[in-house]
Design a protein around this motif. Sequence first.
Motif, PDB file in Angstrom:
ATOM      1  N   HIS A  28       0.676  -1.356   0.284  1.00  0.00           N
ATOM      2  CA  HIS A  28      -0.012  -0.166   0.167  1.00  0.00           C
ATOM      3  C   HIS A  28       1.131   1.236  -0.271  1.00  0.00           C
ATOM      4  CE1 HIS A  28      -0.550   1.038   4.953  1.00  0.00           C
ATOM      5  NE2 HIS A  28      -0.253  -0.234   4.584  1.00  0.00           N
ATOM      6  N   GLU A  55      -5.435   2.030   2.028  1.00  0.00           N
ATOM      7  CA  GLU A  55      -5.303   0.958   3.179  1.00  0.00           C
ATOM      8  C   GLU A  55      -5.223   1.285   4.753  1.00  0.00           C
ATOM      9  OE1 GLU A  55      -3.647  -1.984   5.668  1.00  0.00           O
ATOM     10  OE2 GLU A  55      -3.220   0.038   5.722  1.00  0.00           O
ATOM     11  N   GLU A  56      -4.607   2.767   5.003  1.00  0.00           N
ATOM     12  CA  GLU A  56      -4.881   3.066   6.493  1.00  0.00           C
ATOM     13  C   GLU A  56      -6.043   3.386   6.473  1.00  0.00           C
ATOM     14  OE1 GLU A  56      -2.581   2.169   7.991  1.00  0.00           O
ATOM     15  OE2 GLU A  56      -0.742   2.338   7.609  1.00  0.00           O
ATOM     16  N   ASP A 106       3.354  -5.743   3.610  1.00  0.00           N
ATOM     17  CA  ASP A 106       3.044  -4.451   4.497  1.00  0.00           C
ATOM     18  C   ASP A 106       3.883  -4.340   5.531  1.00  0.00           C
ATOM     19  OD1 ASP A 106       1.989  -2.614   5.884  1.00  0.00           O
ATOM     20  OD2 ASP A 106       0.184  -3.301   5.491  1.00  0.00           O
ATOM     21  N   ASP A 117       5.645   1.274   7.180  1.00  0.00           N
ATOM     22  CA  ASP A 117       4.457   1.300   6.268  1.00  0.00           C
ATOM     23  C   ASP A 117       3.765   2.414   5.366  1.00  0.00           C
ATOM     24  OD1 ASP A 117       2.172   0.380   6.417  1.00  0.00           O
ATOM     25  OD2 ASP A 117       1.834   0.872   9.068  1.00  0.00           O
ATOM     26  N   ASP A 118       3.787   2.007   4.212  1.00  0.00           N
ATOM     27  CA  ASP A 118       4.030   0.747   3.985  1.00  0.00           C
ATOM     28  C   ASP A 118       4.982   1.332   2.500  1.00  0.00           C
ATOM     29  OD1 ASP A 118       4.669  -2.022   3.051  1.00  0.00           O
ATOM     30  OD2 ASP A 118       2.856  -2.100   1.843  1.00  0.00           O
TER      31      ASP A 118
HETATM   32 ZN   LIG Z   1       0.779  -1.119   6.626  1.00  0.00          ZN
END
Ligand SMILES: [Zn+2]
Length: 519
Positions: free
Chosen positions: A298, A342-343, A383, A310-311
Amino acid sequence: MTGAGRCTITASQAGDADFAPAPAIARAFQISGVILQAHFDVGADGFTYVDDAFRDTHQPAYASGTWIVSGGFRGGGLRVTLGGIDSNAITGMSGGWAKTFNLTAPTRITLYVRGSLTQSPYYEADEKSELLVRLDGALIGASPSDFLAQIVGDGNTGGAITTGWRLYAVNLGTLSAGTHTLVLGGYNSKKTDATESTTVLIDDVLLTENTAGAQAAVASLDFERFKENIRILSGSGDRTQGSASYTTASLWLENQLRAAGYVVQHHAYTYLGQPRTSIYVTKVGTLFPDQMYIVSAHLDGRGGGGAANDDASGCSLVLESALALAGLPTAVSVRFIFWNNEETGLNGSTAYVNERASQQGVESPPGSGIYPEPRWLGMIQHDQILYDHGLPPQHDQIPAADLDVEYQASSTWATQSLQLANALRAGNQTYSTNYPAQVGSNMNYTDSVPFQNYTATVSVRDNQRVAEIGNGSNPYWHQPTDLYTAYSEADFRLGFNAVQMTLGTVAELAGAMTAPAQP
Ligand SMILES: [Zn+2]
């Protein structure tokens, strides 16, 4: 050149009245790629039908094989028909198509074959049908099974049952030098009526040497460039979805992909009323463009720093894998995806699955050979791959640092996902230079989760997500301190071992070749 194996070329010059002969110079090298290929469009391509090919059956009157001019996956194919004929109760019927091939040296081999298995209506629950492959004396299956596919009858009230066309990719391991025999076909344990018949269809058989392409891909990786990607991506900020730093990072990433020859595509969706996209590129398979592995990470981040681990670390892995495969033909397709949102709750990957699951394997326009959404053979998400300092976290990387490949034991594809995880662990042993990998069963909280009930699905991380990351194994996680400068040379080296593992494994699975295959 006629196939895989070791090849020697000798250059010599005999000389003439003016020049003395030159000493001959010989150079030997390994030819990878295609060992056997058959599409059955103009005939059986050297395959020969044999009754009672499997499971020690003795009922040749209830087994037959025919080359068909149409009705294969595309064009012609091979057919095996079992059962039917009359109302006699018969047990144990089989038939297969056989072909021998020769290897000049021990060779690691992958078999790709398209197969379709269909049971007519009226089979009872004690009557099963199977799609089978035999190499020399042994049946080849998806361990622990010894078949590629199996259908069990559902009684007199049911309709026909079919697997439909599937691509089976089977690692055959290392085969010895010499002659080998491949047999493809089917088995029917029992039938009790003329209406009960089993049909096996076979198309597009490919045997490839599976190591040289993967080795070439992994050898092209560069540790410093892996680090530099992370420095640049995290240098623009944390890349919160919708932010200017996200846009800056995405434009840089797209330029890297275009420079390698890829066509950058976007999957558009809406998040809280706002238009958003995930970025992807596709390495189109030369022989199976309708099938693909997905390699992803991501691009969005959080925490107000650089979201380096991350990431950005996973994005560097996906970018490096795409660049390494750019110049090598692969038998099946590979799609490299950089997710957004994603987050915020896996919104980009969830939107992708919701829209595209039903579009898998559809040729569009019909007859074009173009598959906008190839069928998903497996999905590998990355990830956070840099930081294994133990739990509680120590100042330095722990001596037992490793990579964690996790699948979800409660998913509907758990068995196939475990196989994919084990393939990555084997790839780690072959291609990673410094750190081991272990397999866990609680994949969670990343973009692979929306895929877990659709295909073989795993995540690759520096720690187990639930047991370790969720309990504080990385003090920089989602913090302003998740910066490029927070990580040591050993941390980056752990991440680089993840690149080696995923790239080597995917290159093997996708049939990467150092010499082009003829479609
Ligand atoms: Zn992540």
